[in-house]
Design a protein around this motif. Structure first.
Motif, PDB file in Angstrom:
ATOM      1  N   TYR A  19       0.834  -1.214   0.000  1.00 11.42           N
ATOM      2  CA  TYR A  19       0.000   0.000   0.000  1.00 11.42           C
ATOM      3  C   TYR A  19       0.862   1.254   0.000  1.00 11.42           C
ATOM      4  O   TYR A  19       0.597   2.192  -0.756  1.00 11.42           O
ATOM      5  N   ASP A  20       1.894   1.278   0.840  1.00 10.82           N
ATOM      6  CA  ASP A  20       2.723   2.478   0.979  1.00 10.82           C
ATOM      7  C   ASP A  20       3.561   2.776  -0.265  1.00 10.82           C
ATOM      8  O   ASP A  20       3.723   3.938  -0.635  1.00 10.82           O
ATOM      9  N   GLU A  21       4.102   1.732  -0.901  1.00 12.02           N
ATOM     10  CA  GLU A  21       5.083   1.944  -1.960  1.00 12.02           C
ATOM     11  C   GLU A  21       4.570   1.654  -3.376  1.00 12.02           C
ATOM     12  O   GLU A  21       5.202   2.083  -4.348  1.00 12.02           O
ATOM     13  N   VAL A  22       3.456   0.932  -3.487  1.00 12.89           N
ATOM     14  CA  VAL A  22       2.937   0.583  -4.812  1.00 12.89           C
ATOM     15  C   VAL A  22       1.564   1.201  -5.048  1.00 12.89           C
ATOM     16  O   VAL A  22       1.371   1.971  -5.990  1.00 12.89           O
ATOM     17  N   LEU A  23       0.596   0.857  -4.204  1.00 11.67           N
ATOM     18  CA  LEU A  23      -0.788   1.258  -4.475  1.00 11.67           C
ATOM     19  C   LEU A  23      -1.078   2.720  -4.181  1.00 11.67           C
ATOM     20  O   LEU A  23      -1.749   3.384  -4.976  1.00 11.67           O
ATOM     21  N   GLU A  24      -0.601   3.241  -3.073  1.00 13.95           N
ATOM     22  CA  GLU A  24      -0.866   4.659  -2.777  1.00 13.95           C
ATOM     23  C   GLU A  24      -0.217   5.575  -3.815  1.00 13.95           C
ATOM     24  O   GLU A  24      -0.880   6.443  -4.361  1.00 13.95           O
ATOM     25  N   PRO A  25       1.069   5.367  -4.145  1.00 12.93           N
ATOM     26  CA  PRO A  25       1.667   6.249  -5.165  1.00 12.93           C
ATOM     27  C   PRO A  25       1.385   5.800  -6.607  1.00 12.93           C
ATOM     28  O   PRO A  25       1.826   6.468  -7.535  1.00 12.93           O
ATOM     29  N   LEU A  26       0.674   4.661  -6.766  1.00 15.54           N
ATOM     30  CA  LEU A  26       0.414   4.104  -8.105  1.00 15.54           C
ATOM     31  C   LEU A  26       1.729   3.952  -8.868  1.00 15.54           C
ATOM     32  O   LEU A  26       1.866   4.367 -10.009  1.00 15.54           O
ATOM     33  N   ASP A  27       2.701   3.318  -8.204  1.00 15.17           N
ATOM     34  CA  ASP A  27       4.065   3.230  -8.726  1.00 15.17           C
ATOM     35  C   ASP A  27       4.333   1.849  -9.332  1.00 15.17           C
ATOM     36  O   ASP A  27       4.688   0.901  -8.615  1.00 15.17           O
ATOM     37  N   SER A  28       4.206   1.743 -10.635  1.00 21.25           N
ATOM     38  CA  SER A  28       4.426   0.467 -11.313  1.00 21.25           C
ATOM     39  C   SER A  28       5.882   0.005 -11.217  1.00 21.25           C
ATOM     40  O   SER A  28       6.162  -1.196 -11.309  1.00 21.25           O
ATOM     41  N   ALA A  29       6.807   0.927 -11.014  1.00 19.36           N
ATOM     42  CA  ALA A  29       8.225   0.565 -10.916  1.00 19.36           C
ATOM     43  C   ALA A  29       8.518  -0.273  -9.679  1.00 19.36           C
ATOM     44  O   ALA A  29       9.535  -0.969  -9.627  1.00 19.36           O
ATOM     45  N   MET A  30       7.627  -0.235  -8.677  1.00 17.50           N
ATOM     46  CA  MET A  30       7.840  -0.986  -7.437  1.00 17.50           C
ATOM     47  C   MET A  30       7.185  -2.364  -7.450  1.00 17.50           C
ATOM     48  O   MET A  30       7.340  -3.133  -6.496  1.00 17.50           O
ATOM     49  N   VAL A  31       6.465  -2.702  -8.492  1.00 20.80           N
ATOM     50  CA  VAL A  31       5.742  -3.980  -8.544  1.00 20.80           C
ATOM     51  C   VAL A  31       6.690  -5.167  -8.379  1.00 20.80           C
ATOM     52  O   VAL A  31       6.417  -6.090  -7.601  1.00 20.80           O
ATOM     53  N   ASP A  32       7.792  -5.174  -9.080  1.00 16.95           N
ATOM     54  CA  ASP A  32       8.707  -6.324  -9.038  1.00 16.95           C
ATOM     55  C   ASP A  32       9.280  -6.567  -7.643  1.00 16.95           C
ATOM     56  O   ASP A  32       9.681  -7.693  -7.333  1.00 16.95           O
ATOM     57  N   ARG A  33       9.311  -5.549  -6.827  1.00 20.40           N
ATOM     58  CA  ARG A  33       9.842  -5.708  -5.468  1.00 20.40           C
ATOM     59  C   ARG A  33       8.889  -6.489  -4.568  1.00 20.40           C
ATOM     60  O   ARG A  33       9.333  -7.148  -3.624  1.00 20.40           O
ATOM     61  N   TYR A  34       7.580  -6.423  -4.841  1.00 22.22           N
ATOM     62  CA  TYR A  34       6.592  -7.004  -3.935  1.00 22.22           C
ATOM     63  C   TYR A  34       5.693  -8.076  -4.545  1.00 22.22           C
ATOM     64  O   TYR A  34       4.961  -8.744  -3.815  1.00 22.22           O
ATOM     65  N   PHE A  35       5.707  -8.241  -5.861  1.00 22.90           N
ATOM     66  CA  PHE A  35       4.797  -9.182  -6.531  1.00 22.90           C
ATOM     67  C   PHE A  35       5.589 -10.213  -7.321  1.00 22.90           C
ATOM     68  O   PHE A  35       6.570  -9.873  -7.980  1.00 22.90           O
ATOM     69  N   ARG A  36       5.125 -11.452  -7.286  1.00 22.67           N
ATOM     70  CA  ARG A  36       5.716 -12.501  -8.116  1.00 22.67           C
ATOM     71  C   ARG A  36       5.441 -12.186  -9.586  1.00 22.67           C
ATOM     72  O   ARG A  36       4.388 -11.636  -9.905  1.00 22.67           O
ATOM     73  N   PRO A  37       6.340 -12.546 -10.482  1.00 24.64           N
ATOM     74  CA  PRO A  37       6.092 -12.301 -11.911  1.00 24.64           C
ATOM     75  C   PRO A  37       4.820 -12.998 -12.409  1.00 24.64           C
ATOM     76  O   PRO A  37       4.116 -12.474 -13.260  1.00 24.64           O
ATOM     77  N   ASP A  38       4.532 -14.181 -11.833  1.00 18.03           N
ATOM     78  CA  ASP A  38       3.355 -14.950 -12.238  1.00 18.03           C
ATOM     79  C   ASP A  38       2.154 -14.704 -11.319  1.00 18.03           C
ATOM     80  O   ASP A  38       1.252 -15.533 -11.213  1.00 18.03           O
ATOM     81  N   TYR A  39       2.157 -13.561 -10.670  1.00 21.49           N
ATOM     82  CA  TYR A  39       1.090 -13.122  -9.770  1.00 21.49           C
ATOM     83  C   TYR A  39      -0.279 -13.357 -10.412  1.00 21.49           C
ATOM     84  O   TYR A  39      -0.489 -13.039 -11.579  1.00 21.49           O
ATOM     85  N   ILE A  40      -1.197 -13.924  -9.633  1.00 21.38           N
ATOM     86  CA  ILE A  40      -2.542 -14.238 -10.121  1.00 21.38           C
ATOM     87  C   ILE A  40      -3.501 -13.148  -9.661  1.00 21.38           C
ATOM     88  O   ILE A  40      -3.647 -12.914  -8.464  1.00 21.38           O
ATOM     89  N   GLN A  41      -4.148 -12.518 -10.622  1.00 20.48           N
ATOM     90  CA  GLN A  41      -5.069 -11.412 -10.344  1.00 20.48           C
ATOM     91  C   GLN A  41      -6.508 -11.906 -10.546  1.00 20.48           C
ATOM     92  O   GLN A  41      -6.829 -12.442 -11.595  1.00 20.48           O
ATOM     93  N   HIS A  42      -7.341 -11.703  -9.530  1.00 18.88           N
ATOM     94  CA  HIS A  42      -8.752 -12.079  -9.627  1.00 18.88           C
ATOM     95  C   HIS A  42      -9.656 -10.872  -9.860  1.00 18.88           C
ATOM     96  O   HIS A  42     -10.809 -11.043 -10.242  1.00 18.88           O
ATOM     97  N   SER A  43      -9.171  -9.668  -9.624  1.00 16.58           N
ATOM     98  CA  SER A  43      -9.964  -8.477  -9.883  1.00 16.58           C
ATOM     99  C   SER A  43     -10.201  -8.351 -11.382  1.00 16.58           C
ATOM    100  O   SER A  43      -9.256  -8.475 -12.175  1.00 16.58           O
TER     101      SER A  43
END
Length: 130
Positions: A19-43
């Motif tokens: 929330y602090d580093e990815v979702l609140e700032p909408l920072d796509s550059a931080m995705v790789d730090r917190y999400f698996r490459p094969d992350y499964i999205q249900h939304s």
């Protein structure tokens, strides 16, 4: 957090950082730090995979750069973390209440579900949505 296992405490920290580093700032550059490459999205709002999340965040940032997330509470149960969140896409509106469910694997978000509800300001009770 005293009743949580060490793994649950670590998982809570991952989600708070998301929330602090990815979702609140909408920072796509931080995705790789917190999400698996094969992350499964249900939304239904975003494609599955880390790259799909990056595209969604870039779109969201260009569409609603002043969006805001306020985490009201988080819960952990093993590999799952649930967050109760106030999301305001357009400042000055009541926004939405969201429930996000994250599954953490090896310290990274592996899966995500969400449910959202518009806050209308009308209620059959005085309890509020938070």
């Amino acid at each position: 957090m005293a009743n949580h296992s060490p793994t649950e405490r670590a998982n809570l920290a991952v989600v708070r950082a998301v929330y602090d580093e990815v979702l609140e700032p909408l920072d796509s550059a931080m995705v790789d730090r917190y999400f698996r490459p094969d992350y499964i999205q249900h939304s239904p709002m975003a494609e599955t995979g880390a790259d799909g999340l990056k595209r969604f965040l870039d779109w969201a940032k260009s569409t609603a750069p002043d969006a805001h997330h306020e985490v009201k509470r988080v819960f952990a149960d093993g590999d799952y973390v649930v967050a109760h969140v106030h999301v305001v896409i357009t400042p000055g509106t009541l926004g939405n209440v969201a429930i996000d469910i994250f599954r953490i694997e090896d310290g990274l978000v592996a899966e995500h579900w969400d449910a959202t509800q518009e806050i209308t300001g009308q209620s059959a009770n005085k309890n509020g949505v938070f």
